[in-house]
Design a protein around this motif. Structure first.
Motif, short mmCIF file in Angstrom:
data_model
loop_
_atom_site.label_atom_id
_atom_site.label_comp_id
_atom_site.label_asym_id
_atom_site.label_seq_id
_atom_site.Cartn_x
_atom_site.Cartn_y
_atom_site.Cartn_z
N CYS A 101 0.83 -1.21 0.00
CA CYS A 101 0.00 0.00 0.00
C CYS A 101 0.86 1.26 0.00
N THR A 102 1.94 1.24 0.75
CA THR A 102 2.83 2.41 0.83
C THR A 102 3.42 2.74 -0.54
N GLN A 103 3.97 1.72 -1.23
CA GLN A 103 4.60 1.99 -2.52
C GLN A 103 3.56 2.36 -3.58
N SER A 104 2.36 1.78 -3.50
CA SER A 104 1.31 2.12 -4.47
C SER A 104 0.84 3.56 -4.29
N LEU A 105 0.67 3.98 -3.04
CA LEU A 105 0.25 5.36 -2.76
C LEU A 105 1.32 6.35 -3.22
N GLY A 106 2.60 5.99 -3.03
CA GLY A 106 3.67 6.88 -3.47
C GLY A 106 3.69 7.05 -4.98
N ALA A 107 3.55 5.95 -5.72
CA ALA A 107 3.52 6.03 -7.19
C ALA A 107 2.31 6.84 -7.66
N PHE A 108 1.18 6.65 -7.00
CA PHE A 108 -0.02 7.41 -7.35
C PHE A 108 0.21 8.90 -7.14
N ASN A 109 0.76 9.29 -5.99
CA ASN A 109 0.93 10.70 -5.66
C ASN A 109 1.90 11.40 -6.61
N ASP A 110 3.01 10.73 -6.92
CA ASP A 110 3.99 11.31 -7.85
C ASP A 110 3.32 11.67 -9.17
N ASN A 111 2.50 10.77 -9.66
CA ASN A 111 1.91 10.97 -10.99
C ASN A 111 0.73 11.92 -10.99
N VAL A 112 0.02 12.02 -9.85
CA VAL A 112 -1.02 13.05 -9.74
C VAL A 112 -0.41 14.43 -9.91
N PHE A 113 0.66 14.71 -9.12
CA PHE A 113 1.28 16.03 -9.18
C PHE A 113 1.92 16.27 -10.54
N PHE A 169 11.20 18.11 -9.02
CA PHE A 169 12.56 17.59 -8.83
C PHE A 169 12.69 16.91 -7.47
N LEU A 170 12.12 17.51 -6.42
CA LEU A 170 12.17 16.91 -5.09
C LEU A 170 11.42 15.58 -5.05
N LEU A 171 10.31 15.49 -5.78
CA LEU A 171 9.59 14.22 -5.86
C LEU A 171 10.47 13.16 -6.54
N GLY A 172 11.24 13.60 -7.54
CA GLY A 172 12.18 12.68 -8.17
C GLY A 172 13.25 12.21 -7.21
N VAL A 173 13.74 13.13 -6.34
CA VAL A 173 14.73 12.76 -5.32
C VAL A 173 14.14 11.71 -4.37
N GLN A 174 12.90 11.97 -3.94
CA GLN A 174 12.24 11.02 -3.04
C GLN A 174 12.10 9.66 -3.71
N SER A 175 11.71 9.62 -4.98
CA SER A 175 11.56 8.35 -5.70
C SER A 175 12.90 7.65 -5.85
N ALA A 176 13.96 8.43 -6.07
CA ALA A 176 15.30 7.83 -6.21
C ALA A 176 15.74 7.15 -4.92
N PHE A 177 15.37 7.72 -3.78
CA PHE A 177 15.74 7.10 -2.49
C PHE A 177 14.82 5.93 -2.14
N PHE A 178 13.58 5.97 -2.64
CA PHE A 178 12.65 4.89 -2.33
C PHE A 178 12.91 3.65 -3.20
N GLY A 179 13.41 3.86 -4.41
CA GLY A 179 13.58 2.75 -5.36
C GLY A 179 14.39 1.58 -4.84
N PRO A 180 15.62 1.80 -4.31
CA PRO A 180 16.40 0.66 -3.81
C PRO A 180 15.74 -0.06 -2.64
N VAL A 181 15.07 0.71 -1.77
CA VAL A 181 14.39 0.09 -0.62
C VAL A 181 13.23 -0.78 -1.11
N LYS A 182 12.54 -0.29 -2.12
CA LYS A 182 11.33 -0.94 -2.62
C LYS A 182 11.58 -2.39 -3.00
N TYR A 183 12.68 -2.64 -3.71
CA TYR A 183 12.94 -4.01 -4.17
C TYR A 183 13.88 -4.78 -3.24
N ALA A 184 14.70 -4.07 -2.46
CA ALA A 184 15.62 -4.77 -1.56
C ALA A 184 14.91 -5.32 -0.33
#
Length: 628
Positions: A20-32, A115-130
């Motif tokens: 749910c956390t990762q789905s909500l994050g992907a949704f929010n990035d794309n809404v904005f 750009f800040l949303l991109g930074v947040q996504s860059a930090f979330f990406g490795p955690v998401k799959y690891a």
């Protein structure tokens, strides 16, 4: 059980809060992002709007180049659940800043938030799959990845649609901005609250010293990934899929307007087809994988992407747009159904292609550097997406190709990339053949395979009924197996490629080839010292009457040189198949049996000192029973 486990994960605390956390994050990035792009497109002059839209796309991708290397190190150094909560707290702050930027009407401030949303996504990406391999069992890894891919693409599509719809309300006054602001802030807060339920995931490298140079760190981890070709080429394959997806999705608006003669609503329909296809393909992949990382589905996905890509290029190239730019007019036109079906199939085959690659990358990466490997993958994903944009500009603007012609070129490029990757990692082709055998000619069941040690040197001793015994064993047992096999069987065309890929050890009698005989025993000894799982067919040849032949003394000689546990195993139900010697030589008649029931049975390992040839033969015969 695999497909049941796949959905049962949604009822567990170790998966559902993260999902749910990762789905909500992907949704929010794309809404904005989409709301901002739509507002820019309709508020500004065309030239300025095009510049800002392209700048927005670049600013969202740029952080993946700048921060992914650091993000991977942080994910390996810190508890992943704690890190996720910190990232989600940052998202709330970014959401508040984004709301202020929207109300200010300053487009450049909005781009800064993007750009800040991109930074947040860059930090979330490795955690998401690891984090997945830490919370899921190996049998659940493919199913978990399938659900994550499904959730990600559905969230991206939903966020894109919601962002576009809400942006359309902004021309009617402050209520539009209020709706966008409310959705962004509520989603961010909800994501943080849900993330608090994610269980702890201990850091594999808590003493890691972080290297903040993105170039040197990326090169360093890339060298580590290259030590395992399967991991390195999984990164290449995943990144290629993102290039392919970006190439298709980027052109859908232009395809709709200039080729199909449709409106914005048709763009949404085409995006839905692609996204729903990826979701279906991901879930099907989890079901067809049988609870394991099934690499045999990757070539199927690659072939499907090429064939269906060519069909999409053909159907769009011959399409005659209707007079009216409506969904109803499009649906009534010849070729419309083919376009929708082909886009959906591209998504389905894309799911087949990418889910096993993500799972293999996670499973085969060393745990202490797994997040950093995934970070490098994210860098390559971003790079390949930039290449997709460059290819689009070159072919469509410089070389003046049409969009259907561009789709054809991309499909043919996919075939070339797939052939290159499969040539470098032949395991994909081997697993495809095993998967096809076990899903066409045979229905394979397993019994007692949990008794096989998960690691360490051991020898499997099994009866020998057909030419595909080794393939069926390799498909059933999760550990890689090195087969000790009769040299003439090893050299059979097509099968030779597979056996060589799996590092099989060919052997024949001392009288026929003294040097080869000695070399085989040296290779066997070295393999056992290295901790490999070996398999020998002690009969020395295929049975010609369906009965167990006397075991030869080769296994005793092996154990004298290198004492290791021996696992008695048996194959049931293969006698009489196309690959056995019943009623004459194998392959002498057309196949008569399909979906035959075959069982792979294992017994408790025996200590080397307890192995006696006659007793081992009786043990294997008992496992086989009356079902030859």
């Amino acid at each position: 059980m695999a497909h049941k486990n796949q959905f049962q994960l949604l009822a567990t605390r170790r998966f559902l809060p993260f999902f749910c956390t990762q789905s909500l994050g992907a949704f929010n990035d794309n809404v904005f992002k989409n709301a901002l792009i739509v507002m820019i497109a309709f508020r500004l002059a065309t030239s300025e709007a095009n510049f800002l839209i392209n700048l927005a796309a670049g600013l969202f991708i740029l952080p993946f180049f700048l921060f992914s290397a650091t993000a991977g190190q942080v994910a390996d150094k810190l508890d992943k659940s704690t890190l996720i909560r910190r990232i989600k707290l940052a998202e709330i702050g970014i959401a508040l800043l984004g709301i202020s930027a929207l109300y200010s009407g300053n487009n450049y401030l909005c781009l800064g938030v993007l750009f800040l949303l991109g930074v947040q996504s860059a930090f979330f990406g490795p955690v998401k799959y690891a984090i997945l391999p830490q919370h899921l069992q190996k049998t659940e890894l493919v199913g978990g990845n399938a659900l994550v891919e499904m959730g990600t693409f559905v969230s991206i599509l939903t966020g894109t649609i919601v962002g576009g719809l809400l942006a359309g309300f902004t021309g009617e006054g402050e209520s539009g901005l209020l709706w966008i602001s409310t959705v962004i802030l509520v989603t961010a807060i909800t994501g943080y609250l849900v993330s608090r339920a994610i269980p702890k995931a201990a850091p594999p490298a808590p003493d890691l010293k972080i290297n903040y140079n993105p170039v040197t760190q990326t090169v360093r981890i890339l060298k580590e990934a290259a030590k395992k070709p399967a991991v390195f080429y999984a990164i290449i394959g995943i990144s290629w899929f993102w290039l392919l997806g970006a190439a298709y999705l980027t052109q859908i608006p232009s395809l709709t307007r200039n080729v199909l003669g449709g409106s914005e609503s048709l763009v949404t329909l085409l995006l839905c087809c692609f996204t729903i296809g990826v979701a279906i393909g991901s879930l099907l992949c989890g079901r067809l994988s049988g609870g394991r990382v099934e690499l045999g589905l990757v070539p199927i996905g690659a072939a499907g992407l090429t064939v269906v890509g060519i069909l999409l290029a053909t159907t769009t190239g011959s399409y005659q747009p209707p007079a009216e730019a409506t969904i109803a007019a499009f649906w009534a036109n010849d070729g419309a159904l083919g376009i929708l079906v082909n886009l959906t199939l591209i998504g389905i085959f894309g799911g087949f292609f990418i889910v096993p690659l993500y799972s293999m990358m996670q499973e085969r990466s060393d745990p202490e550097i797994r997040a950093r490997i995934i970070a490098v993958n994210n860098v390559f994903n971003a790079l390949f997406m930039v290449v997709a944009a460059v290819l689009g500009i070159v072919f469509l603007n410089v070389l003046d190709a049409t969009i259907p012609q561009f789709f054809l070129i991309i499909a043919l490029m996919n075939a070339a990339v797939a052939i290159f990757v499969f040539n470098r990692v032949p395991e994909f082709a081997m697993r495809l053949l095993i998967w096809l055998l076990s899903h066409t000619m045979y229905r394979v069941k397993h019994q007692g395979l949990e008794k096989i040690p998960a690691e360490g040197a051991a020898i499997i001793a099994c009866n020998h009924v057909s030419y595909v015994d080794a393939l069926l064993l390799a498909g059933a047992i999760r550990r890689p197996i090195r087969f000790i096999m009769y040299k003439p069987i090893y050299e059979i065309p097509v099968l030779h490629f597979i056996f060589k890929t799996s590092r099989a050890i060919p052997i024949c009698s001392r009288q026929r080839d003294p040097e080869g005989y000695a070399r085989a025993f040296e290779e066997i000894e070295q393999g056992l010292k290295d901790g490999d799982l070996l398999c020998i067919f002690p009969e020395g040849q295929l049975t010609k009457d369906g009965e167990l032949q006397p075991f030869k003394a080769g296994i005793e000689k092996i154990l004298q040189r290198t004492p290791v546990p021996v696992i008695p195993m048996a194959l049931r139900g293969l006698w009489g198949s196309f690959f056995s010697h019943k009623d004459g030589h194998a392959f002498s008649t057309l196949p008569k049996r399909f979906w035959s029931r075959v069982c792979v049975v294992a017994d408790q390992p025996l200590e080397a000192s307890a192995v006696k040839l006659d007793e081992l033969q009786e043990r294997v015969l008992g496992l086989r029973g009356e079902q030859r």
